[in-house]
Design a protein around this motif. Structure first.
Motif, PDB file in Angstrom:
ATOM      1  N   ARG A 193      13.597 -24.976 -12.716  1.00 28.18           N
ATOM      2  CA  ARG A 193      12.174 -24.629 -12.801  1.00 28.18           C
ATOM      3  C   ARG A 193      11.330 -25.592 -11.987  1.00 28.18           C
ATOM      4  NH1 ARG A 193       7.497 -25.736 -15.218  1.00 28.18           N
ATOM      5  NH2 ARG A 193       6.178 -24.013 -15.972  1.00 28.18           N
ATOM      6  N   GLU A 241       8.934 -24.477  -9.015  1.00 30.38           N
ATOM      7  CA  GLU A 241       7.507 -24.820  -9.024  1.00 30.38           C
ATOM      8  C   GLU A 241       7.113 -25.481  -7.707  1.00 30.38           C
ATOM      9  OE1 GLU A 241       4.413 -26.368 -12.403  1.00 30.38           O
ATOM     10  OE2 GLU A 241       6.339 -27.403 -12.232  1.00 30.38           O
ATOM     11  N   MET A 287       9.214 -17.832 -11.935  1.00 29.90           N
ATOM     12  CA  MET A 287       8.524 -18.689 -12.906  1.00 29.90           C
ATOM     13  C   MET A 287       8.273 -17.947 -14.213  1.00 29.90           C
ATOM     14  SD  MET A 287       7.976 -21.827 -11.942  1.00 29.90           S
ATOM     15  CE  MET A 287       6.572 -22.359 -12.920  1.00 29.90           C
TER      16      MET A 287
END
Length: 514
Positions: free
Chosen positions: A54, A58, A443
C-alpha cells in the motif's frame, strides 16, 4: 502417597483419574490455541506485506514517481539543477553573472591584546557605547565576586550550623585563620584565587578598558541585533573586527556602519588606524545572484533559485555558462515499476504460503474466504482495462500474470513502451485527471485490509480475544481439577481409615482365636 492403613498408592490413582478427565479438554484448548496462533501469525504476515504494498501504491499514485525527469548539465562546476514533474523537457542555457553574497566590513584592525576605553560602533538599530560596555562588565564582575564570596560563606555556615549574618565573624575565622580547628587551606586557596581573578578583571577594565573579544560579544549579544555577526580575523600583524551580514542578498545588507574610536582610547595598539588597511573598509558588498536566461535577467537573494522556471531549481556555485538538458528519467520510472511488481508478488507468495496445504499439515488459512476474496480483488485491478491511457492494460507494457498468480515483466516490451510514450505509461497508473488510473482502484482495495481497522485488523483482534478466553478456560479447568484432586484425596483418606480399622479388628479376632 501410599495409604497408611491399606498400603495402596492412592496418589497415583488420583493423578490417573484427574489426568484422564483433564486430557480431552486440555487437548481441545491447546489445539484451538495453536490454530488461533497460526491463523493470527499468517494474517499478520499477509497484512504486513499488504501495508508495504500500500505504501508503494500510495507513492506511485503521484506524478513525482511516474513522471520523473532528470537534468543533465554541460558544466556542473557552475551550478547544479533539480527538476520535478512540472518541468518541461528541453534544453535551457544559463549564464551566471553574479553570485549572491553577504555584506562584510572591517571595523578596525589593531594589535593583538589591545583594549578599548571609549568610542562607539553603530549599524542598523545597534549602537554600542564602549564606555557603557566597560561599566556593565565591571558591574557584572563585581556581582560575580560578591556572589562567590556569599556562596563560600553560606557553604561554611551550612556545614557548621552557623548563621551567615549573625556568625559572619566566626565564618571568616574558619575560612582564614589557620589555627582554627575547622580551617581548610585548600578551601582558602580556592577562595582567594577566584576572588583575585574577579578583582584582576575589574582592575583591568577600570584602568585599560574592554578587550576586542568582549567588544565582539557585546555586538553579537545586543538585543537590537537581528543576526549580524562580528568575527575576529587574525593576521600576522594584528586582529581585525569584521562585521558579517545575516544573509546574502541586497535586501539583507547591513547598511551604513559608523565607527568612532579615537586612537588615544585604544591601549596597547601599535598599528596606525589612519592607514586604509587598518581602518574601516568594505570587504564585500551585499549582492543578489543574477543569471542570464536568454535576454532575461533572473535574480535571487540566495544562491538557490527555486522554481525559477516551472519545475526547475538552480543551485549556483560560480560564474560561468551552462546548458541544462531536461529529459524523462526512464531508468528511474522503470525501477519504480519493477518495485511495484516485486511488492505485488510478495503478497501473492505470502498468501500462497499460508493457504496451500501440504501432505504433512494443513495451511493456517486453507480455504479462508476473506483471503481468497482479497486476492481476487487485487487480480481484478491488475487485469482490468483503463481508459486513462493509450496503454489500456499492464500486458501492453509487458507485465503479465503467471500460473502462480505472480507478475512477470517482459523487459524489452516495457523499455519500448517507456521510449515510445512515456506519458501514457504513467497515465495508466495514475490517471489523466479525468479518468482514474490503476493506483486509485488499487488503493480502494488495499484500504479495506489496511492495519487501521481493516478486515485483517479486526480478525487479528478477535483471535487475540479468543486466546484470552482460552487462557481463562484453562484457569477454570485448573481450578476444577484441583477441586477434584482434593475431593478424591478426602474420599480415599476416609476409605484408608476404614480399611485400617478393619485390619485392626481382624488382627484382634485372630489373636483371640489363638
Amino acid at each position: 502417597m501410599t495409604g497408611l492403613g491399606s498400603g495402596i498408592d492412592y496418589e497415583s490413582m488420583i493423578a490417573a483419574i484427574v489426568g484422564a478427565e483433564r486430557a480431552p479438554k486440555e487437548n481441545q484448548l491447546a489445539r484451538q490455541e495453536g490454530m488461533n496462533h497460526a491463523e493470527k501469525n499468517a494474517l499478520q504476515e499477509i497484512q504486513f506485506t499488504l501495508n508495504s504494498f500500500r505504501d508503494k501504491v500510495e507513492d506511485l499514485n503521484s506524478s513525482r514517481e511516474l513522471q520523473k525527469l532528470k537534468a543533465e548539465l554541460s558544466n556542473d562546476d557552475v551550478l547544479s539543477a533539480s527538476v520535478d514533474s512540472n518541468a518541461v523537457p528541453g534544453e535551457y542555457s544559463f549564464e551566471v553573472t553574479q553570485l549572491a553574497q553577504t555584506q562584510r566590513d572591517q571595523l578596525f584592525k589593531t594589535s593583538e591584546g589591545s583594549t578599548f576605553s571609549k568610542g562607539t560602533i553603530s549599524f542598523g538599530a545597534v549602537s554600542i557605547d564602549i564606555a557603557t560596555v566597560k561599566g556593565d562588565l565591571i558591574s557584572a564582575e563585581g556581582g560575580k565576586k560578591t556572589a562567590h564570596h556569599d556562596q563560600v560563606y553560606q557553604d561554611i555556615a551550612d556545614k557548621h550550623g552557623l548563621d551567615v549574618v549573625a556568625d559572619a565573624a566566626a565564618i571568616k575565622d574558619i575560612l582564614e585563620t589557620s589555627t582554627n580547628p575547622d580551617f581548610d587551606q585548600a578551601r582558602l586557596d580556592s577562595y582567594t584565587s577566584q576572588q583575585q581573578g574577579y578583582q584582576n578583571t575589574i582592575d583591568r577594565l577600570t584602568s585599560d578598558g574592554v578587550t576586542v573579544e568582549e567588544l565582539q560579544s557585546a555586538i553579537n549579544s545586543d538585543p537590537a541585533n537581528d543576526g549580524v555577526k562580528a568575527t575576529l580575523v587574525r593576521s600576522g600583524d594584528g586582529i581585525s573586527m569584521v562585521l558579517n551580514g545575516k544573509d546574502t542578498g541586497v535586501t539583507n545588507a547591513i547598511g551604513a556602519i559608523t565607527v568612532a574610536i579615537a586612537p588615544a582610547d585604544i591601549k596597547g595598539n601599535t598599528l596606525d588606524l589612519a592607514l586604509p588597511v587598518n581602518g574601516q573598509k568594505s570587504l564585500q558588498t551585499a549582492e543578489d545572484a543574477t543569471v542570464q536566461f536568454g535576454s532575461m535577467t533572473l535574480t535571487s537573494a540566495t544562491n538557490k533559485m527555486e522554481n525559477v522556471i516551472d519545475g526547475i531549481t538552480l543551485n549556483i556555485k560560480e560564474k560561468g555558462t551552462v546548458n541544462v538538458k531536461v529529459e524523462r528519467d526512464e531508468a528511474s520510472v522503470n525501477s519504480t515499476i519493477k518495485s511495484f511488481v516485486a511488492d505485488y508478488n510478495k503478497i501473492i507468495e505470502t498468501v500462497n504460503t499460508y493457504t496451500k496445504s501440504s501432505e504433512d499439515k494443513a495451511a493456517a488459512l486453507s480455504g479462508d474466504s476473506a483471503t481468497r476474496s482479497m486476492v481476487s480483488r487485487l487480480r481484478g485491478v491488475i487485469g482490468a482495462e483503463y481508459g486513462s491511457s493509450t496503454y489500456n492494460t499492464l500486458s501492453q507494457l509487458g507485465i503479465t500474470t503467471t500460473r502462480q498468480g505472480t507478475l512477470e515483466i517482459d523487459q524489452k516490451k516495457l523499455d519500448k513502451a517507456l521510449e515510445d510514450d512515456f506519458d501514457a505509461v504513467s497515465k495508466l497508473f495514475i490517471g489523466d485527471g479525468v479518468q482514474t488510473g490503476m493506483m486509485d482502484k488499487m488503493m480502494v482495495v488495499l484500504d479495506d485490509y489496511h492495519k487501521n481497522g481493516g478486515t485483517y485488523d479486526r480478525r487479528i483482534d478477535q483471535l487475540e480475544y479468543n486466546n484470552k478466553q482460552i487462557a481463562e478456560d484453562r484457569e477454570k479447568l485448573d481450578s476444577r481439577m484441583e477441586a477434584k484432586t482434593l475431593s478424591l484425596r478426602a474420599y480415599y483418606a476416609r476409605m484408608d481409615s476404614q480399611i485400617a480399622r478393619m485390619n485392626q479388628t481382624q488382627s484382634m479376632l485372630v489373636s483371640m482365636l489363638m
